[in-house]
Design a protein around this motif. Structure first.
Motif, PDB file in Angstrom:
ATOM      1  N   GLY A 381       0.941  -1.290  -0.012  1.00 36.26           N
ATOM      2  CA  GLY A 381      -0.030  -0.020   0.019  1.00 36.26           C
ATOM      3  C   GLY A 381       0.801   1.200   0.146  1.00 36.26           C
ATOM      4  N   HIS A 382       2.130   1.000   0.172  1.00 38.18           N
ATOM      5  CA  HIS A 382       2.897   2.287   0.206  1.00 38.18           C
ATOM      6  C   HIS A 382       4.427   2.181  -0.724  1.00 38.18           C
ATOM      7  N   GLN A 383       3.960   1.340  -1.844  1.00 36.47           N
ATOM      8  CA  GLN A 383       5.441   0.819  -2.429  1.00 36.47           C
ATOM      9  C   GLN A 383       5.626   1.944  -3.190  1.00 36.47           C
ATOM     10  N   THR A 384       4.805   2.910  -3.552  1.00 37.36           N
ATOM     11  CA  THR A 384       5.703   4.109  -4.313  1.00 37.36           C
ATOM     12  C   THR A 384       5.991   5.297  -3.575  1.00 37.36           C
ATOM     13  N   GLN A 385       6.024   4.795  -2.405  1.00 40.90           N
ATOM     14  CA  GLN A 385       6.566   6.412  -1.473  1.00 40.90           C
ATOM     15  C   GLN A 385       7.730   5.739  -0.690  1.00 40.90           C
ATOM     16  N   ARG A 386       8.521   7.141  -0.315  1.00 42.82           N
ATOM     17  CA  ARG A 386       9.593   6.630   0.379  1.00 42.82           C
ATOM     18  C   ARG A 386       9.078   6.121   1.987  1.00 42.82           C
ATOM     19  N   PRO A 387      10.143   5.370   2.715  1.00 40.57           N
ATOM     20  CA  PRO A 387      11.472   4.928   2.173  1.00 40.57           C
ATOM     21  C   PRO A 387      11.432   3.767   1.275  1.00 40.57           C
ATOM     22  N   ASN A 388      10.077   3.218   0.897  1.00 40.86           N
ATOM     23  CA  ASN A 388      10.021   1.963   0.044  1.00 40.86           C
ATOM     24  C   ASN A 388      10.713   2.257  -1.491  1.00 40.86           C
ATOM     25  N   ALA A 389      10.514   3.402  -2.030  1.00 44.75           N
ATOM     26  CA  ALA A 389      10.782   3.659  -3.366  1.00 44.75           C
ATOM     27  C   ALA A 389      11.573   4.831  -3.201  1.00 44.75           C
ATOM     28  N   ARG A 390      12.435   4.730  -4.595  1.00 43.79           N
ATOM     29  CA  ARG A 390      13.508   5.924  -4.957  1.00 43.79           C
ATOM     30  C   ARG A 390      12.980   6.055  -6.449  1.00 43.79           C
ATOM     31  N   GLY A 391      12.169   7.258  -6.818  1.00 44.95           N
ATOM     32  CA  GLY A 391      11.618   7.445  -8.152  1.00 44.95           C
ATOM     33  C   GLY A 391      10.619   6.170  -8.430  1.00 44.95           C
ATOM     34  N   PRO A 392      11.153   5.671  -9.511  1.00 42.24           N
ATOM     35  CA  PRO A 392      10.401   4.520  -9.996  1.00 42.24           C
ATOM     36  C   PRO A 392      10.622   3.188  -9.640  1.00 42.24           C
ATOM     37  N   TRP A 393      11.780   3.290  -8.603  1.00 45.14           N
ATOM     38  CA  TRP A 393      12.255   2.302  -8.053  1.00 45.14           C
ATOM     39  C   TRP A 393      11.986   1.711  -6.782  1.00 45.14           C
ATOM     40  N   ILE A 394      11.840   0.189  -6.468  1.00 43.75           N
ATOM     41  CA  ILE A 394      11.733  -0.064  -5.191  1.00 43.75           C
ATOM     42  C   ILE A 394      13.104  -0.019  -4.620  1.00 43.75           C
ATOM     43  N   ASP A 395      13.072   0.639  -3.339  1.00 42.31           N
ATOM     44  CA  ASP A 395      14.335   0.784  -2.558  1.00 42.31           C
ATOM     45  C   ASP A 395      14.252  -0.226  -1.317  1.00 42.31           C
ATOM     46  N   ARG A 396      14.852  -1.480  -1.590  1.00 40.86           N
ATOM     47  CA  ARG A 396      14.714  -2.736  -0.690  1.00 40.86           C
ATOM     48  C   ARG A 396      15.603  -2.179   0.640  1.00 40.86           C
ATOM     49  N   ARG A 397      16.596  -1.275   0.381  1.00 41.38           N
ATOM     50  CA  ARG A 397      17.389  -1.005   1.491  1.00 41.38           C
ATOM     51  C   ARG A 397      16.639  -0.297   2.474  1.00 41.38           C
ATOM     52  N   GLY A 398      15.901   0.718   2.030  1.00 40.91           N
ATOM     53  CA  GLY A 398      15.196   1.772   2.845  1.00 40.91           C
ATOM     54  C   GLY A 398      14.066   0.943   3.385  1.00 40.91           C
ATOM     55  N   ALA A 399      13.258   0.125   2.588  1.00 37.30           N
ATOM     56  CA  ALA A 399      12.378  -0.651   3.146  1.00 37.30           C
ATOM     57  C   ALA A 399      12.912  -1.446   4.470  1.00 37.30           C
ATOM     58  N   LYS A 400      13.818  -2.210   4.277  1.00 40.11           N
ATOM     59  CA  LYS A 400      14.399  -2.900   5.328  1.00 40.11           C
ATOM     60  C   LYS A 400      14.957  -2.047   6.729  1.00 40.11           C
TER      61      LYS A 400
END
Length: 526
Positions: A381-400
């Protein structure tokens, strides 16, 4: 069989999983014809113990006796053959089948699949006050009706020992009283009930004996007449029973959510050239639509720093109200305004990104991917927002990294963020969802049954999270079947009946019984 032989005797039951001992040397004796309650925190080992009794798990050590006979239960089929039935907290139903089909499935040999089976189901439903439409698709049913289907399914198979996991979670007080009366009837017929619940007042009311489990071990068995709810809570978690209550008012004059004239029609509604039917609505292009209204001219306002509660018997429009606010269903008429902006036609994603958070009523069906790691569930539900995303890309490190923060701040008890959500207890799954939805400083929280099926410790924690967020200016729509929770946690409290808001009550002056009467239409409340 000799008098005094227990219906169930579990001796020295031990069950280990990698890195954890779920049950350690547990002893439990349940008399024939009694309601025996099992209490403990989420993760205490109750569910594992009951899965062992139902043949879903095999103990590493210990023995099982049913009616005095040593038993090896290799599967639920073995348990059912011995007259043991279990109603799980998270239902085991096929959404694409009808009520009758779900109940008959796997038990066709009992009464066939036709008229005899249907007649027996209707008979059981009437006998025990378990009102459901036998021809309804399960996917169309609310949580309360689904639970009734599960109970009927167990009784249909001729169970003499019933394991009920949180059976009152979605019932109003009058329905709880009816269920308890039915349990007493079952007792009088010699049936045995294992009753698992976190509602300690209910446990003391219905049970003949109460066994408390803490951290996988038996604390003891007590007489419900000799203990208070607070004493039971202390046995369970080592602290007093938490109380759902708000402190000083934090309600501001800033409107966050304003719903006006919201009307929602059932899926079978249809457009017609002209109609003056009382059940007609008008869509946004002016076409008249006829069909059953599931929401009828609903208007309400929520301010920053306010918790608005909605009380109602399951299936009276609460779920549809949530879905309309979240953009999951399109309204036939009316307007939804958020922070001064009309969002009636916004997508769910746009609403999410604007700061609307959502705790769903069924965490397994709508809140989690059980096979996914905790950090993956953090993104839902938040995959387009920080910290889960950086631009159009998933940010795995931020999500973890943020999942680690949620685990720490919300006391999610887990071996690590890479374990699947299914490995957590219900209370820890719920705290993960709450932590996820409270992240990113939302302006509005839609909280549907946020403490359903969790223990008193997790309950207290979630109440405190809501209090703190309210004090910081969060607007909250709270929908719950726990009337004590609604009364204690709401600044404003509405009653919904047949899709309409029929009353507004003062939370500081209403009792659960009065609120329950208003919910069923038995008493006018203002």
């Amino acid at each position: 069989m000799p008098d005094g032989v227990p219906a169930v005797r579990l001796t020295s039951i031990t069950k280990r999983f990698p890195g954890v001992v779920a049950n350690r040397d547990i002893n439990l004796s349940i008399a024939r014809g009694e309601v025996h309650a099992l209490c403990g925190e989420n993760g205490a080992g109750k569910s594992t113990l009951m899965k062992i009794l139902y043949g879903m798990q095999r103990p590493d050590e210990g023995s099982i006796e049913i009616d005095g006979e040593p038993m090896t239960l290799r599967s639920p089929a073995d348990a059912i053959a011995r007259g043991i039935g279990m109603v799980h907290q998270h239902f085991k139903l096929a959404d694409n089948l009808t009520v009758v089909e779900n109940i008959v499935l796997g038990a066709e040999r009992l009464h066939g699949i036709g008229a005899r089976a249907r007649a027996r189901i209707v008979e059981i439903a009437g006998q025990y006050g378990l009102s459901v439409d036998p021809d309804a698709l399960v996917e169309k049913l609310g949580v309360g009706d689904r639970q009734r289907v599960e109970i009927i399914k167990v009784l249909y198979r001729g169970a003499r020992i019933l394991i009920l996991d949180e059976p009152t979670a979605v019932l109003v007080p009058q329905e709880v009283d009816e269920l308890f009366a039915n349990l007493h009837e079952l007792k009088s017929e010699g049936l045995t009930v294992v009753f698992i619940s976190h509602k300690l007042d209910e446990v003391r009311k219905v049970a003949d004996s109460i066994t408390v489990i803490r951290r996988g071990e038996t604390v003891g068995t007590v007489d419900p007449r000799s203990v208070t709810s607070r004493q039971l809570a202390e046995l369970m978690v080592g602290s007093e029973l938490p109380i759902p209550e708000l402190r000083d008012s934090t309600v501001t004059d800033r409107v966050v959510l304003d719903i006006s004239g919201l009307t929602l029609l059932a899926a079978d509604a249809r457009p017609v050239p002209d109609s003056d039917s009382a059940s007609a609505g008008v869509d946004e292009v002016g076409s008249t639509v006829v069909g059953r209204m599931v929401l009828d001219d609903v208007s309400l306002t929520i301010h920053a720093g306010e918790i608005v509660g909605i009380a109602g018997v399951e299936g009276n429009g609460q779920s549809e109200l949530i879905e309309a606010i979240m953009g999951l269903q399109r309204a036939a008429a009316g307007r939804i305004s958020y922070a001064g902006t009309d969002i009636t036609h916004w997508s769910t994603r746009r609403r999410r990104e604007a700061g609307i958070a959502y705790i769903p009523e069924d965490r397994h069906r709508h809140g989690l991917v059980l096979e996914g790691a905790l950090w993956e569930n953090r993104m839902l539900g938040h995959q387009t927002q920080r910290p889960n995303a950086r631009g159009p890309w998933i940010d795995r490190r931020g999500a973890k990294r943020d999942t680690t923060r949620i685990v720490r701040e919300y006391d999610v008890r887990t071996p690590g963020i890479n374990v699947p959500a299914a490995a957590l207890s219900g209370g820890n799954q719920q705290k993960l969802i709450v932590g996820r939805e409270m992240s990113g400083e939302p302006k509005l929280l839609i909280a549907a049954h946020p403490t359903r099926g969790i223990d008193v410790g997790a309950q207290a924690a979630i109440w405190e999270y809501l209090r703190q967020a309210r004090a910081a200016g969060l607007a909250v729509l709270l929908i719950s079947a726990d009337l004590e929770e609604l009364i204690g946690m709401s600044d404003t409290l509405h009653v919904v009946l047949r899709g309409r808001l029929v009353a507004q009550v003062d939370p500081s002056g209403v009792t659960p019984e009065e609120l329950g009467s208003a919910m069923t239409g038995a008493e006018a409340t203002s």
